[in-house]
Design an enzyme around this catalytic site. Structure first.
Site, PDB file in Angstrom:
ATOM      1  N   ASP A   9       0.740  -1.260  -0.002  1.00 53.04           N
ATOM      2  CA  ASP A   9       0.106  -0.070   0.057  1.00 53.04           C
ATOM      3  C   ASP A   9       1.057   1.254   0.067  1.00 53.04           C
ATOM      4  OD1 ASP A   9      -2.207   1.613   0.051  1.00 53.04           O
ATOM      5  OD2 ASP A   9      -2.920   0.958   2.121  1.00 53.04           O
TER       6      ASP A   9
ATOM      7  N   GLU B  97      -8.005  -0.286   5.190  1.00 52.20           N
ATOM      8  CA  GLU B  97      -6.202  -0.734   5.160  1.00 52.20           C
ATOM      9  C   GLU B  97      -5.730  -1.297   6.480  1.00 52.20           C
ATOM     10  OE1 GLU B  97      -5.629   2.999   1.703  1.00 52.20           O
ATOM     11  OE2 GLU B  97      -5.427   3.411   3.765  1.00 52.20           O
TER      12      GLU B  97
END
Length: 220
Positions: free
Chosen positions: A81, A103
């Protein structure tokens, strides 16, 4: 190199951390989009992906990459990410794309967080980028007041944004995040806060930083 070229560079470099035959954790944002496009070139070598946002899920599926529900997965080797800021210890501020809670959930499944970013994201002290906080709507004003009284931060609701979980994002300006772990622990206890966009307990283990000289690898 342009910022877009740097993003493409680190997106490609992240393929080296994908474990063949495994499930890959995939984040959200423009840099991650470059990684997803690169991942499509080896989609037959992985078991699928766990995605942190609806937008990333749609992009993965468009490439023919299977997307698994996080509840079907007990662990993944890597989560890849981006970050809005990352310091020299691997702590990050995330949430510019309003996907911080999902996330963090996917990062929690992963053995290692691999951050991909351009060199503008590397900072000595985080806080120049407004700190995103996902908040249940009825608590937004309370959270805004508390940031002002406790940290001297100027907070406001991000206009026109609703998270994939149906909540609002409060962005906080004027902070110096000198102790990311302490602030993450504190703010996450406030009633109505779903999660704060400080990734201290889920810090990066590796950062692939796009620079004009190529990809610089930072290990934490």
């Amino acid at each position: 190199m342009t910022q877009d070229e740097l993003k493409a560079l680190v997106g490609q470099a992240a393929l080296a951390y994908v474990v063949p035959g495994s499930i890959v954790g995939v984040g959200t944002g423009s840099t991650v989009n470059c990684f997803i496009d690169a991942l499509a070139t080896m989609k037959d070598q992985i078991a699928g992906a766990v995605s942190s946002s609806i937008k990333s899920t749609e992009r993965l599926k468009a490439h023919g990459i299977p997307v698994l529900d996080s509840n079907e997965v007990t662990a993944i080797p890597v989560y890849i990410d981006g970050a809005d800021e990352i310091d020299h210890h691997g702590y990050m501020v995330k949430g510019g794309g309003a996907a911080l809670t999902r996330e963090k959930i996917v990062a929690d499944l992963a053995e290692r967080f691999i951050c991909i970013a351009d060199e503008s994201k590397l900072v000595d002290v985080m806080g120049a980028f407004p700190l995103p906080v996902e908040v249940i709507p009825m608590a937004a004003s309370q959270v805004i007041r508390r940031f002002a009284s406790q940290y001297g931060g100027q907070a406001s609701i991000r206009a026109g944004v609703t998270t994939d979980n149906g909540n609002v994002i409060v962005d906080v300006r004027g902070l110096q995040i000198s102790d990311p772990l302490a602030m993450e622990n504190e703010v996450n206890q406030w009633p109505g806060v779903v999660t704060v966009g400080i990734f201290g307990h889920h810090k990066a283990r590796v950062c692939l930083l796009g620079t004009s000289q190529g990809v610089r690898t930072l290990n934490f």
